[in-house]
Write an enzyme that holds these catalytic residues in place. Structure first.
Site, PDB file in Angstrom:
ATOM      1  N   ALA A   1      58.861  37.223  43.172  1.00 38.47           N
ATOM      2  CA  ALA A   1      58.403  36.252  42.171  1.00 38.47           C
ATOM      3  C   ALA A   1      58.139  34.896  42.822  1.00 38.47           C
ATOM      4  CB  ALA A   1      59.436  36.128  41.048  1.00 38.47           C
ATOM      5  N   LEU A   2      56.880  34.647  43.127  1.00 40.79           N
ATOM      6  CA  LEU A   2      56.439  33.376  43.702  1.00 40.79           C
ATOM      7  C   LEU A   2      55.495  32.648  42.755  1.00 40.79           C
ATOM      8  CD1 LEU A   2      56.094  31.437  46.199  1.00 40.79           C
ATOM      9  CD2 LEU A   2      54.218  32.934  46.926  1.00 40.79           C
TER      10      LEU A   2
ATOM     11  N   PRO B   1      52.618  29.862  36.285  1.00 41.03           N
ATOM     12  CA  PRO B   1      51.429  29.531  35.495  1.00 41.03           C
ATOM     13  C   PRO B   1      50.548  28.457  36.144  1.00 41.03           C
ATOM     14  CG  PRO B   1      53.311  29.797  34.042  1.00 41.03           C
ATOM     15  CD  PRO B   1      53.836  29.916  35.430  1.00 41.03           C
TER      16      PRO B   1
ATOM     17  N   ALA C   1      50.972  27.538  39.518  1.00 38.64           N
ATOM     18  CA  ALA C   1      51.137  27.638  40.979  1.00 38.64           C
ATOM     19  C   ALA C   1      50.744  29.031  41.422  1.00 38.64           C
ATOM     20  CB  ALA C   1      52.583  27.337  41.374  1.00 38.64           C
TER      21      ALA C   1
ATOM     22  N   GLY D   1      52.643  40.479  55.966  1.00 37.20           N
ATOM     23  CA  GLY D   1      52.737  41.938  55.915  1.00 37.20           C
ATOM     24  C   GLY D   1      52.101  42.497  54.665  1.00 37.20           C
TER      25      GLY D   1
ATOM     26  N   GLN E   1      15.894  59.313  50.937  1.00 35.87           N
ATOM     27  CA  GLN E   1      16.230  58.358  51.997  1.00 35.87           C
ATOM     28  C   GLN E   1      16.964  57.134  51.458  1.00 35.87           C
ATOM     29  OE1 GLN E   1      13.199  55.840  54.083  1.00 35.87           O
ATOM     30  NE2 GLN E   1      13.780  57.076  55.866  1.00 35.87           N
TER      31      GLN E   1
ATOM     32  N   GLY F   1      24.913  56.661  38.525  1.00 32.09           N
ATOM     33  CA  GLY F   1      24.043  56.362  37.389  1.00 32.09           C
ATOM     34  C   GLY F   1      24.835  56.122  36.119  1.00 32.09           C
TER      35      GLY F   1
ATOM     36  N   GLU G   1      47.924  38.271  46.225  1.00 32.04           N
ATOM     37  CA  GLU G   1      48.490  38.023  47.560  1.00 32.04           C
ATOM     38  C   GLU G   1      47.560  37.177  48.427  1.00 32.04           C
ATOM     39  OE1 GLU G   1      50.700  41.025  49.586  1.00 32.04           O
ATOM     40  OE2 GLU G   1      51.208  42.058  47.737  1.00 32.04           O
TER      41      GLU G   1
ATOM     42  N   SER H   1      40.374  35.625  48.397  1.00 35.04           N
ATOM     43  CA  SER H   1      39.483  35.618  49.553  1.00 35.04           C
ATOM     44  C   SER H   1      39.287  34.199  50.083  1.00 35.04           C
ATOM     45  CB  SER H   1      38.118  36.217  49.184  1.00 35.04           C
ATOM     46  OG  SER H   1      38.230  37.608  48.958  1.00 35.04           O
TER      47      SER H   1
END
Length: 384
Positions: free
Chosen positions: A124-125, A128, A130, A241, A279, A339, A363, A366
């Protein structure tokens, strides 16, 4: 860098693949509908040694290397991303944090049942206000003789409802910045510790994600993990990790979507032949395979660096960034290749698409990974 897997690593991969396909996979779609936590699966996974793979046997684990772990995690993710995210948090963040920073008494009390799969753990890090900025957390821990009194709310906690214990970060010194954050081992059932809102999510629906609420929750001082002020360091170490784990999960889901696409395009006929003969489709398949293989090499490279006890923070972020973005592209393309059928729940690619969306977020988003990577590059004096 190409990896020659050892016989032991290949054996673990084969064993987990069989378990994943036969036990985890057949009920994954149903769990996605019902949001049922796969407790029975975790019991079996504990018996197979999958819930504390990198923990030494004396503490209930298997003593496996990180490469074996990511191979196993990818195989579980192939069948059920919800199951894999719980396995990832348990192994990468919870168990390893206690192994690295816990006292002998804490390891006996918490790590042994966690690593053997008898109980589920949580970390638990996030709060709301942070998320990407953990220094903004407001949960506090005030020392009162031989106890700490915790107050605050944690958000988006994986396994929050079904865990038996949680590693909780809280501020013990408001004025000390990141050195004022500490970590505590908090067992479920202790007075003042309750489960709050349970999220209704787009994907990973069989893995519960909740608020955890601490209201004058008294935790024994002996339950502090590491020393006062170690909480931020513990969290960042665990996330390194954990990011390899997210990358491994991304790899598993992408491979499942790719395999489903190969099967479908070989069977689906349009304009007088299987669409895999066209193709335009074949080039998409080539691109998908290349992206997956590139992610695999990044994941294995980061895992190998961790096994060699080298600094792997940047490589973990690279693997997490590339693999999580990759799986979103692969699953979107898999839906496109199916499809109209890909838009229905009759085909698993619809679930893969929803499950993969969070991989670029939790975690460390990006954007955070790009900050970590660029910071590591620009502070390295060897770079011109």
């Amino acid at each position: 860098m190409l990896f020659n897997l050892t016989d032991e690593q290949l054996m673990i991969q084969s064993m987990v693949r069989e378990f994943s396909r036969k036990v985890v996979g057949p009920t994954a779609a149903e769990r996605d509908k019902t949001k049922e936590f796969p407790a029975k699966n975790f019991k079996q996974m504990g018996e197979l040694g999958l819930m504390g793979m990198m923990i030494p046997p004396e503490y209930g684990g298997e003593g496996a290397d990180t490469i074996s772990y990511v191979l196993a995690l990818s195989e579980i993710a192939y069948s059920c991303a919800s199951t894999s995210v719980v396995m990832s948090v348990q192994n990468s963040i919870v168990c390893e944090s206690i192994l690295k920073y816990g006292t002998e008494e804490q390891k006996k009390k918490f790590l042994i049942p966690l690593a053997s799969g008898k109980i589920i753990g949580a970390f638990a890090l996030t709060e709301p206000e942070a998320g990407s900025d953990p220094l903004n957390q407001t949960t506090t821990a005030v020392r009162d003789k031989d106890q700490y009194i915790l107050n605050g709310t944690k958000r988006f906690i994986t396994s929050g409802k079904n865990c038996s214990m949680t590693i909780v970060t809280a501020k013990t010194d408001e004025s000390a910045g990141h050195r004022g954050i500490s970590a505590f081992l908090v067992p479920k059932g202790i007075e003042g510790f309750s489960v709050g809102h349970i999220e209704d999510k787009m994907g990973l629906r069989a893995s519960d994600t909740t608020d955890l609420i601490f209201e004058n929750c008294r935790v024994p001082a002996e339950n502090i993990l590491g020393k006062e002020g170690d909480g931020f360091k513990i969290a960042m170490s665990g996330l390194d990790g954990g990011r390899i784990g997210i990358a491994a999960q991304s790899l598993g889901v992408a491979q499942a979507a790719f395999d489903a696409s190969i099967k479908y395009t070989r069977q689906r006929k349009q304009f007088g032949c299987a669409i895999s003969k066209h193709q335009g489709i074949r080039w998409q398949i080539a691109d998908m395979a290349t992206q997956i293989e590139a992610a695999r090499q990044l994941v294995l490279s980061a895992a190998a660096m961790k096994d060699r006890k080298e600094k792997f923070t940047m490589q973990a972020s690279m693997a997490k960034l590339f693999a999580s973005e990759m799986v979103n592209q692969i699953t979107a393309r898999a839906v496109q290749l199916h499809g109209g059928y890909g838009f229905t729940k009759d085909y698993d690619v619809e679930r893969y698409y929803r499950d993969s969306r969070v991989f670029t977020i939790y975690e460390g988003t990006s954007e955070i990974q790009r900050i970590v990577i660029s910071n590591n590059i620009l502070k390295d004096k060897r770079n011109p």
